[in-house]
Design an enzyme around this catalytic site. Structure first.
Site, mmCIF file in Angstrom:
data_model
loop_
_atom_site.group_PDB
_atom_site.id
_atom_site.type_symbol
_atom_site.label_atom_id
_atom_site.label_comp_id
_atom_site.label_asym_id
_atom_site.label_seq_id
_atom_site.Cartn_x
_atom_site.Cartn_y
_atom_site.Cartn_z
ATOM 1 N N LEU A 111 31.718 38.682 43.715
ATOM 2 C CA LEU A 111 31.873 37.296 43.290
ATOM 3 C C LEU A 111 33.354 37.096 42.997
ATOM 4 O O LEU A 111 33.942 37.857 42.226
ATOM 5 C CB LEU A 111 31.030 36.999 42.046
ATOM 6 C CG LEU A 111 30.996 35.542 41.574
ATOM 7 C CD1 LEU A 111 30.314 34.649 42.599
ATOM 8 C CD2 LEU A 111 30.286 35.436 40.219
ATOM 9 N N ASP A 112 33.954 36.086 43.604
ATOM 10 C CA ASP A 112 35.385 35.854 43.446
ATOM 11 C C ASP A 112 35.792 35.785 41.980
ATOM 12 O O ASP A 112 35.042 35.284 41.132
ATOM 13 C CB ASP A 112 35.789 34.534 44.116
ATOM 14 C CG ASP A 112 35.805 34.622 45.629
ATOM 15 O OD1 ASP A 112 35.712 35.735 46.157
ATOM 16 O OD2 ASP A 112 35.916 33.558 46.280
ATOM 17 N N ARG A 113 37.001 36.232 41.701
ATOM 18 C CA ARG A 113 37.536 36.193 40.346
ATOM 19 C C ARG A 113 37.549 34.775 39.782
ATOM 20 O O ARG A 113 37.276 34.559 38.593
ATOM 21 C CB ARG A 113 38.966 36.764 40.340
ATOM 22 C CG ARG A 113 39.611 36.848 38.956
ATOM 23 C CD ARG A 113 41.000 37.452 39.038
ATOM 24 N NE ARG A 113 41.934 36.556 39.696
ATOM 25 C CZ ARG A 113 42.656 35.633 39.072
ATOM 26 N NH1 ARG A 113 42.538 35.470 37.759
ATOM 27 N NH2 ARG A 113 43.490 34.874 39.733
#
Length: 313
Positions: free
Chosen positions: A146-148
């Site tokens: 999951l993207d930062r």
């Protein structure tokens, strides 16, 4: 086919949820007479003073946990461990909420700006490191990415032997995912619609690209609500390409609020600037547990500030 043997157990514990560095010396030997000579060549990015300091301080250890000194002879096939020098990190001032924990899974509600796993300059300030440390689960591993900059649901696997079963759920598209996003409203964009494209993300390049090629990504995009010039969108990706939803929304002329990459890569904000998070939320995940057969549905408790509290945005 020869099966690679498993690495021996590290004699050093994790620090702040971060594993020590593990090196195996070449089994075929080489021109190195000492461990120091080998490390100097094997670790060119590490200053020689740092390597010497580790060895003199007894911070490089072998399988038996004993320290390895600068003059110790090179032993082909030997295993070494030491702690990396961690980068200076600005603490992410938001809580990581655990929504579910059992013998197989940990599901969390991740805040914006917290990376999922250690990478680059984000090592300790990551969801994985925090969870390993606070839950005392040193073998915890991510089931997906999951993207930062994206908030919401992230799933981790407790036992290494179970990781493949849960990762295959995402690989085989057996997880039904729902996202929420806030972006401009454009009456000319007909919704709901399915967007398909061919996405390529090169290592070291910030932005992914859409190419004129057979599609490898698919997103279902709908409008939940409209408020003035803004829209609250429901996004259902059936594939999981890097930055897929951000690219597809931008391609419709509806870039997600707070996106520093699409449609234009903006200058990177200061590390302690948490004022304008990307308005994208991993809101729900639904799947059948591959080990227990139980149905799971998890929902984020977070909201998107640009929609729930526009004055703060």
């Amino acid at each position: 086919m020869r099966r690679r043997s498993a690495a021996p157990t590290s004699p050093l514990p994790q620090r702040q949820g971060v594993d020590p560095v593990h090196l195996r010396l070449p089994a075929t030997g080489g021109p190195w007479e000492t461990v120091r000579e080998y490390l100097g060549e094997r670790l060119p990015a590490v200053a020689a003073e740092r390597v010497d300091g580790l060895l003199r301080a007894g911070e490089v250890v072998g399988e038996d946990g004993r320290s390895v000194g600068p003059a110790d002879p090179f032993r082909p096939g030997a295993h070494l461990w030491f702690y990396r020098e961690l980068p200076a990190e600005v603490p992410v001032p938001f809580e990581l909420e655990v929504l579910h924990r059992d013998e197989h899974l940990v599901v969390v509600d991740k805040p914006h700006f917290l990376a999922t796993t250690p990478r680059g300059r984000h090592v300790v300030e990551t969801a994985l490191s925090r969870l390993r440390h606070t839950l005392a689960l040193p073998a915890l591993s991510p089931a997906h990415r999951l993207d930062r900059l994206t908030a919401g649901l992230a799933m981790f696997v407790v036992r290494p032997q179970d990781r493949g079963a849960y990762q295959s759920l995402f690989r085989d598209r057996l997880v039904r995912k729902e996202y929420r996003a806030v972006a401009a409203y454009d009456p000319a964009v007909e919704l709901p619609r399915t967007v398909r494209s061919h996405i390529v993300k090169e290592r070291g390049v910030i932005a992914a690209q859409e190419l004129d090629a057979p599609p490898n990504s698919e997103s279902r995009i709908g409008l939940l609500e409209r408020r003035g010039g803004l829209g609250h969108y429901l996004l259902r990706p059936s594939t999981g390409r890097t930055h897929q939803l951000r690219l597809h929304m931008s391609g419709l002329g509806l870039p997600i609020l707070g996106d520093p990459v699409y449609p234009v890569v903006l200058p990177e904000p200061a590390p302690d600037d948490f004022r304008r998070p990307l308005q994208l939320l991993s809101a729900a995940m639904e799947f059948t547990d591959p080990l227990t057969g139980r149905p799971h549905r998890f929902e984020s408790r977070r909201t998107l500030a640009a929609w729930s509290d526009p004055e703060s945005w």
